[in-house]
Write an enzyme that holds these catalytic residues in place. Structure first.
Site, mmCIF file in Angstrom:
data_model
loop_
_atom_site.group_PDB
_atom_site.id
_atom_site.type_symbol
_atom_site.label_atom_id
_atom_site.label_comp_id
_atom_site.label_asym_id
_atom_site.label_seq_id
_atom_site.Cartn_x
_atom_site.Cartn_y
_atom_site.Cartn_z
ATOM 1 N N ASP A 227 40.147 29.051 -20.090
ATOM 2 C CA ASP A 227 40.527 29.534 -19.253
ATOM 3 C C ASP A 227 39.704 29.863 -17.801
ATOM 4 O O ASP A 227 38.446 29.283 -18.077
ATOM 5 C CB ASP A 227 40.771 31.306 -19.878
ATOM 6 C CG ASP A 227 41.073 32.306 -18.817
ATOM 7 O OD1 ASP A 227 42.093 31.985 -18.081
ATOM 8 O OD2 ASP A 227 40.238 33.245 -18.778
ATOM 9 N N ASP B 216 39.394 32.634 -14.874
ATOM 10 C CA ASP B 216 38.945 34.030 -14.560
ATOM 11 C C ASP B 216 38.402 34.782 -15.457
ATOM 12 O O ASP B 216 38.833 34.885 -16.771
ATOM 13 C CB ASP B 216 40.149 34.763 -13.894
ATOM 14 C CG ASP B 216 40.611 34.131 -12.483
ATOM 15 O OD1 ASP B 216 39.534 34.220 -11.882
ATOM 16 O OD2 ASP B 216 41.783 34.188 -12.314
ATOM 17 N N SER C 275 44.867 28.390 -16.271
ATOM 18 C CA SER C 275 44.522 29.662 -15.531
ATOM 19 C C SER C 275 45.836 30.330 -14.957
ATOM 20 O O SER C 275 46.603 29.732 -14.316
ATOM 21 C CB SER C 275 43.491 29.684 -14.460
ATOM 22 O OG SER C 275 43.487 30.785 -13.925
ATOM 23 N N ALA C 276 45.949 31.680 -15.213
ATOM 24 C CA ALA C 276 47.028 32.445 -14.934
ATOM 25 C C ALA C 276 46.608 32.817 -13.331
ATOM 26 O O ALA C 276 47.427 33.694 -12.776
ATOM 27 C CB ALA C 276 47.352 33.724 -15.564
ATOM 28 N N LYS D 173 51.019 31.508 -21.764
ATOM 29 C CA LYS D 173 50.219 30.252 -21.729
ATOM 30 C C LYS D 173 50.838 29.277 -22.751
ATOM 31 O O LYS D 173 50.882 27.992 -22.549
ATOM 32 C CB LYS D 173 48.796 30.517 -21.834
ATOM 33 C CG LYS D 173 48.339 31.013 -20.668
ATOM 34 C CD LYS D 173 46.748 31.027 -20.620
ATOM 35 C CE LYS D 173 46.262 31.524 -19.144
ATOM 36 N NZ LYS D 173 44.746 31.633 -19.021
ATOM 37 N N ASP E 158 39.176 34.841 -22.461
ATOM 38 C CA ASP E 158 38.669 36.203 -22.284
ATOM 39 C C ASP E 158 39.890 36.979 -22.782
ATOM 40 O O ASP E 158 39.632 38.362 -22.663
ATOM 41 C CB ASP E 158 37.900 36.573 -20.952
ATOM 42 C CG ASP E 158 39.147 36.731 -19.871
ATOM 43 O OD1 ASP E 158 39.834 35.767 -19.610
ATOM 44 O OD2 ASP E 158 39.109 37.957 -19.518
HETATM 45 O O1 C5P Z 1 42.456 32.621 -15.281
HETATM 46 P P1 C5P Z 1 43.107 33.622 -15.842
HETATM 47 O O2 C5P Z 1 44.253 33.151 -16.913
HETATM 48 O O3 C5P Z 1 41.939 34.645 -16.507
HETATM 49 O O4 C5P Z 1 43.618 34.439 -14.754
HETATM 50 C C1 C5P Z 1 44.225 35.847 -14.826
HETATM 51 C C2 C5P Z 1 43.650 37.056 -14.580
HETATM 52 O O5 C5P Z 1 43.920 37.291 -13.129
HETATM 53 C C3 C5P Z 1 43.947 38.173 -15.103
HETATM 54 O O6 C5P Z 1 42.872 38.564 -16.013
HETATM 55 C C4 C5P Z 1 44.148 39.152 -14.322
HETATM 56 O O7 C5P Z 1 43.489 40.374 -14.560
HETATM 57 C C5 C5P Z 1 44.041 38.774 -12.942
HETATM 58 N N1 C5P Z 1 45.084 38.915 -11.821
HETATM 59 C C6 C5P Z 1 44.591 39.618 -10.890
HETATM 60 N N2 C5P Z 1 45.344 39.928 -9.903
HETATM 61 C C7 C5P Z 1 46.761 39.425 -10.117
HETATM 62 C C8 C5P Z 1 47.234 39.190 -11.325
HETATM 63 C C9 C5P Z 1 46.183 38.606 -12.240
HETATM 64 O O8 C5P Z 1 43.358 39.953 -10.698
HETATM 65 N N3 C5P Z 1 47.718 40.008 -9.052
HETATM 66 MG MG MG Z 2 40.670 35.085 -17.934
#
Ligand code: C5P
Ligand code: MG
Length: 286
Positions: A38, A40, A153-154, A202, A227
């Site tokens: 992942d 973030d 990554s999301a 995912k 995480d």
């Molecule tokens: O890389 P990762 O998959 O961890 O990215 C997702 C993170 O982005 C989530 O943990 C979420 O808290 C954060 N997020 C954010 N703002 C958004 C959507 C998701 O900070 N609008």
């Molecule tokens: Mg993350």
């Protein structure tokens, strides 16, 4: 097993199982290993000097590229949905539609801001985003040993690539599955490309990218790093998997979530802002 396991951040439900998996992976050799991580709050720091570090989305949310009004709206979304994301008392199927709602609303707001592609590098440079300590060894070591690293990554692909590029560790062994921005001919953000990746789909994202995993068929041993409990599905596309070692960073709501993390991740790193333990594991495997 490895000295890093004595770090106070390290928790394991079944250390013997961890040892067995690591021995089996080391025996098979580093040319059978792939890493899926992942981004973030896994490759990047959760906090620095007591202050929260930004996610890919937050880098934009906090930047000059969005208006004050939009900042407030994005902050409101964060304050509403982040507590839901990390609430382990609510089942995933109840949280899933709310996460889709969060990502969809945030992306719509970002698109309204007519963000320019040319400005992304600067906002990343000026942001407080930081890769975890030990990142250089992590990325360089994987590259030197030709171990493929999938960053799943999301967050936002364009932003995370820039973070890694600016840290000078965007090596050719890296592939990224993420939400990429779609720019018009003038370089203005007009949409996000492809299927949305959010925190709890995912598995679907992995299955959509079966070609990637097909190519890595000769690497049935997986080191997975995440995480969120949603990150546990990142390896669902891996073909003929033999071993998987899952390392989970538990950054927030530690007491409430510790048991569920211990039940699903083999190694849980509690409030550990470094890649020292993953690096120790990788050194053992190579
Ligand atoms: O890389 P990762 O998959 O961890 O990215 C997702 C993170 O982005 C989530 O943990 C979420 O808290 C954060 N997020 C954010 N703002 C958004 C959507 C998701 O900070 N609008
Ligand atoms: Mg993350």
């Amino acid at each position: 097993m490895i000295p890093e396991f004595s770090n106070p951040s390290v928790c394991m439900k079944d250390p013997q199982r961890v040892q067995d998996i690591m021995e089996s992976m080391a025996k098979a050799g580093s040319n059978t290993v792939q890493v899926i991580s992942d981004f973030d709050m896994t490759l990047t720091r959760f906090a620095y000097n007591g202050k929260r570090c930004p996610t890919c989305h937050n880098i934009l949310d906090n930047s000059d590229l969005v208006s004050e009004e939009c900042k407030e709206q994005l902050k409101e979304l964060l304050d509403t949905y982040y507590p839901i994301e990390i609430d382990c008392s609510r089942p995933v199927d109840e949280k899933l539609p709310l996460m889709v709602e969060w990502w969809t609303k945030a992306h719509a707001l970002l698109v309204q801001q007519r963000i320019k592609k040319d400005h992304l590098a600067l906002v990343v440079r000026e942001s407080d985003a930081m890769l975890r300590d030990g990142y250089q060894l992590f990325f360089d070591h994987l590259h030197e040993h030709s171990i493929p690293l999938l960053i799943f990554s999301a967050g936002i692909g364009d932003i995370l690539e820039e973070v890694i590029r600016q840290a000078k560790v965007f090596h050719p062994n890296i592939n990224v599955f993420s939400n990429y921005m779609d720019f018009d001919d003038c370089g203005v953000l007009r949409a996000f490309k492809g299927e949305l990746i959010h925190i709890y789909n995912k598995r679907e994202g992995a299955l959509l990218n079966s070609g990637h995993f097909e190519e890595l068929r000769a690497r049935p041993n997986v080191l997975l790093m995440g995480d969120s409990l949603g990150d546990l599905n990142m390896a669902d596309g891996v073909q003929d998997m033999e071993n998987i070692l899952k390392i989970g960073f538990l950054n927030d709501k530690v007491e409430e979530r510790k048991q569920s993390y211990l039940d699903s991740y083999d190694i849980v790193l509690v409030k550990d802002e470094t890649l020292v333990v993953p690096n120790g594991v990788l050194l053992y495997l190579t």
